[in-house]
Scaffold this motif. Structure first.
Motif, PDB file in Angstrom:
ATOM      1  N   ASP A  49       0.304   8.746  -2.035  1.00 54.85           N
ATOM      2  CA  ASP A  49      -0.498   9.410  -0.814  1.00 54.85           C
ATOM      3  C   ASP A  49       0.231   8.647   0.577  1.00 54.85           C
ATOM      4  O   ASP A  49       0.091   9.159   1.794  1.00 54.85           O
ATOM      5  CB  ASP A  49      -2.022   9.172  -0.783  1.00 54.85           C
ATOM      6  CG  ASP A  49      -2.445  10.180  -1.883  1.00 54.85           C
ATOM      7  OD1 ASP A  49      -1.774  11.240  -2.213  1.00 54.85           O
ATOM      8  OD2 ASP A  49      -3.739   9.880  -2.322  1.00 54.85           O
ATOM      9  N   CYS A  50       0.606   7.484   0.321  1.00 56.15           N
ATOM     10  CA  CYS A  50       1.040   6.499   1.498  1.00 56.15           C
ATOM     11  C   CYS A  50       2.487   6.347   1.417  1.00 56.15           C
ATOM     12  O   CYS A  50       3.138   5.609   2.422  1.00 56.15           O
ATOM     13  CB  CYS A  50       0.273   5.285   1.617  1.00 56.15           C
ATOM     14  SG  CYS A  50      -1.287   5.481   1.419  1.00 56.15           S
ATOM     15  N   ALA A  51       3.268   7.115   0.475  1.00 55.47           N
ATOM     16  CA  ALA A  51       4.618   6.610   0.463  1.00 55.47           C
ATOM     17  C   ALA A  51       5.561   6.992   1.962  1.00 55.47           C
ATOM     18  O   ALA A  51       6.626   6.073   1.901  1.00 55.47           O
ATOM     19  CB  ALA A  51       5.283   7.395  -0.645  1.00 55.47           C
ATOM     20  N   ASP A  52       5.016   7.991   2.478  1.00 59.47           N
ATOM     21  CA  ASP A  52       6.075   8.078   3.821  1.00 59.47           C
ATOM     22  C   ASP A  52       5.715   7.096   4.766  1.00 59.47           C
ATOM     23  O   ASP A  52       6.392   7.270   5.759  1.00 59.47           O
ATOM     24  CB  ASP A  52       5.385   9.596   4.221  1.00 59.47           C
ATOM     25  CG  ASP A  52       4.126   9.962   4.505  1.00 59.47           C
ATOM     26  OD1 ASP A  52       3.200   8.919   3.952  1.00 59.47           O
ATOM     27  OD2 ASP A  52       3.489  10.705   5.323  1.00 59.47           O
ATOM     28  N   TYR A  53       5.080   6.122   4.544  1.00 55.60           N
ATOM     29  CA  TYR A  53       4.993   4.891   5.588  1.00 55.60           C
ATOM     30  C   TYR A  53       5.910   3.779   5.137  1.00 55.60           C
ATOM     31  O   TYR A  53       6.172   2.761   5.824  1.00 55.60           O
ATOM     32  CB  TYR A  53       3.565   4.578   5.434  1.00 55.60           C
ATOM     33  CG  TYR A  53       2.679   5.297   6.218  1.00 55.60           C
ATOM     34  CD1 TYR A  53       2.633   5.387   7.577  1.00 55.60           C
ATOM     35  CD2 TYR A  53       1.678   5.977   5.771  1.00 55.60           C
ATOM     36  CE1 TYR A  53       1.971   6.192   8.632  1.00 55.60           C
ATOM     37  CE2 TYR A  53       0.850   7.009   6.445  1.00 55.60           C
ATOM     38  CZ  TYR A  53       1.055   7.010   7.916  1.00 55.60           C
ATOM     39  OH  TYR A  53       0.165   7.878   8.527  1.00 55.60           O
ATOM     40  N   LEU A  54       6.563   3.965   3.977  1.00 56.15           N
ATOM     41  CA  LEU A  54       7.493   2.815   3.371  1.00 56.15           C
ATOM     42  C   LEU A  54       8.565   2.511   4.258  1.00 56.15           C
ATOM     43  O   LEU A  54       8.643   1.223   4.539  1.00 56.15           O
ATOM     44  CB  LEU A  54       8.086   3.182   1.895  1.00 56.15           C
ATOM     45  CG  LEU A  54       9.115   2.589   1.437  1.00 56.15           C
ATOM     46  CD1 LEU A  54       8.502   1.174   1.208  1.00 56.15           C
ATOM     47  CD2 LEU A  54       9.602   2.922   0.228  1.00 56.15           C
ATOM     48  N   HIS A  55       9.190   3.503   4.918  1.00 58.87           N
ATOM     49  CA  HIS A  55      10.211   3.164   5.816  1.00 58.87           C
ATOM     50  C   HIS A  55       9.905   2.328   7.126  1.00 58.87           C
ATOM     51  O   HIS A  55      10.532   1.669   7.755  1.00 58.87           O
ATOM     52  CB  HIS A  55      11.261   4.453   6.138  1.00 58.87           C
ATOM     53  CG  HIS A  55      10.487   5.504   6.738  1.00 58.87           C
ATOM     54  ND1 HIS A  55      10.650   5.798   8.327  1.00 58.87           N
ATOM     55  CD2 HIS A  55       9.706   6.572   6.364  1.00 58.87           C
ATOM     56  CE1 HIS A  55       9.908   6.713   8.404  1.00 58.87           C
ATOM     57  NE2 HIS A  55       9.292   7.251   7.201  1.00 58.87           N
ATOM     58  N   ALA A  82       0.843  -1.242  -0.036  1.00 57.29           N
ATOM     59  CA  ALA A  82       0.064   0.076  -0.089  1.00 57.29           C
ATOM     60  C   ALA A  82       0.744   1.256   0.134  1.00 57.29           C
ATOM     61  O   ALA A  82       0.438   2.320  -0.260  1.00 57.29           O
ATOM     62  CB  ALA A  82      -0.839  -0.009   1.209  1.00 57.29           C
ATOM     63  N   SER A  83       2.090   1.181   0.503  1.00 52.00           N
ATOM     64  CA  SER A  83       2.966   2.284   0.586  1.00 52.00           C
ATOM     65  C   SER A  83       3.280   2.780  -0.952  1.00 52.00           C
ATOM     66  O   SER A  83       4.161   3.741  -1.061  1.00 52.00           O
ATOM     67  CB  SER A  83       3.987   2.186   1.634  1.00 52.00           C
ATOM     68  OG  SER A  83       5.042   1.181   1.310  1.00 52.00           O
ATOM     69  N   ALA A  84       3.025   1.719  -1.738  1.00 56.40           N
ATOM     70  CA  ALA A  84       3.346   2.113  -3.141  1.00 56.40           C
ATOM     71  C   ALA A  84       2.618   3.205  -4.050  1.00 56.40           C
ATOM     72  O   ALA A  84       2.946   4.230  -4.582  1.00 56.40           O
ATOM     73  CB  ALA A  84       3.242   1.122  -4.139  1.00 56.40           C
ATOM     74  N   GLU A 135      18.493  -3.056   5.575  1.00 55.47           N
ATOM     75  CA  GLU A 135      19.295  -2.221   4.529  1.00 55.47           C
ATOM     76  C   GLU A 135      18.363  -1.536   3.709  1.00 55.47           C
ATOM     77  O   GLU A 135      18.763  -0.017   3.423  1.00 55.47           O
ATOM     78  CB  GLU A 135      20.389  -3.034   3.819  1.00 55.47           C
ATOM     79  CG  GLU A 135      21.252  -3.668   4.647  1.00 55.47           C
ATOM     80  CD  GLU A 135      22.265  -4.654   3.835  1.00 55.47           C
ATOM     81  OE1 GLU A 135      21.695  -5.234   2.672  1.00 55.47           O
ATOM     82  OE2 GLU A 135      23.412  -4.908   4.318  1.00 55.47           O
ATOM     83  N   THR A 136      17.435  -1.779   3.307  1.00 54.38           N
ATOM     84  CA  THR A 136      16.608  -0.913   2.305  1.00 54.38           C
ATOM     85  C   THR A 136      15.839  -0.004   3.261  1.00 54.38           C
ATOM     86  O   THR A 136      15.558   1.013   2.974  1.00 54.38           O
ATOM     87  CB  THR A 136      15.490  -2.078   1.670  1.00 54.38           C
ATOM     88  OG1 THR A 136      16.052  -3.007   1.088  1.00 54.38           O
ATOM     89  CG2 THR A 136      14.759  -1.012   0.709  1.00 54.38           C
ATOM     90  N   ALA A 137      15.317  -0.384   4.209  1.00 55.91           N
ATOM     91  CA  ALA A 137      14.658   0.692   5.489  1.00 55.91           C
ATOM     92  C   ALA A 137      15.785   2.015   5.800  1.00 55.91           C
ATOM     93  O   ALA A 137      15.429   2.951   5.695  1.00 55.91           O
ATOM     94  CB  ALA A 137      14.417   0.077   6.534  1.00 55.91           C
ATOM     95  N   LEU A 138      17.064   1.356   5.832  1.00 55.70           N
ATOM     96  CA  LEU A 138      18.090   2.292   6.175  1.00 55.70           C
ATOM     97  C   LEU A 138      18.371   3.149   4.963  1.00 55.70           C
ATOM     98  O   LEU A 138      18.476   4.534   5.340  1.00 55.70           O
ATOM     99  CB  LEU A 138      19.407   1.726   6.567  1.00 55.70           C
ATOM    100  CG  LEU A 138      20.645   2.278   6.923  1.00 55.70           C
ATOM    101  CD1 LEU A 138      20.160   3.414   8.236  1.00 55.70           C
ATOM    102  CD2 LEU A 138      21.730   1.696   7.443  1.00 55.70           C
TER     103      LEU A 138
END
Length: 159
Positions: free
Chosen positions: A93-99, A88-90, A123-126
């Motif tokens: 509007d929700c991209a700031d929840y990806l991390h 859903a973070s794709a 590593e991706t989160a970082l």
């Protein structure tokens, strides 16, 4: 305090405020070890957010439910919820929840003993958090990543 906010939101018929208050109460309950209560209020929040089409609130609640399940050692359920949040973070509007989704998924994989997957996810989160430049978020992920790497090295040495 959360229960007061919930009652006030219900009286006003303000469902977005109700979802926020339920989310807060769910976090308090989880941190207090009241997992059943946390699940009940977070499921209610998810139902309302989904029904209303509140995508951001839905993603935030999926992450909270994922973290709750991780804390309950229900890693498969946690992973499924966090993967939903990740997908859903794709949505722009929700991209700031990806991390957040990546961070909590990485911690879930770590706790489940899937160390290589945990390292890769963290590593991706970082990388995402470094782009954001928020020191406390970066430090949190670096700490989780260090634990995952150390566990992975230890397993390699003994395995």
């Amino acid at each position: 305090m959360a229960e007061s906010h919930i009652a006030h939101a219900q009286r006003r018929g303000d469902e977005p405020a109700l979802v926020r208050a339920l989310g807060y109460l769910g976090e308090v309950d989880r941190n207090s070890g009241w997992f059943v209560e946390s699940a009940m209020v977070l499921e209610r929040a998810l139902d309302i957010a989904t029904r209303r089409g509140e995508r951001r609130m839905r993603v935030a609640t999926l992450i909270r439910l994922g973290e709750l399940n991780r804390c309950r050692d229900r890693f498969d359920a946690a992973e499924a919820l966090l993967n939903q949040a990740l997908g859903a973070s794709a949505d722009p509007d929700c991209a700031d929840y990806l991390h957040f989704a990546l961070q909590h998924l990485g911690k879930t994989l770590l706790d489940a003993g899937r160390l290589q997957d945990a390292v890769e996810t963290l590593e991706t989160a970082l990388a995402v958090r470094r782009e954001l430049g928020e020191p406390s978020l970066i430090a949190s992920t670096e700490q989780a990543l260090a634990v995952a790497r150390a566990a992975s090295c230890k397993r390699t040495e003994t395995g």
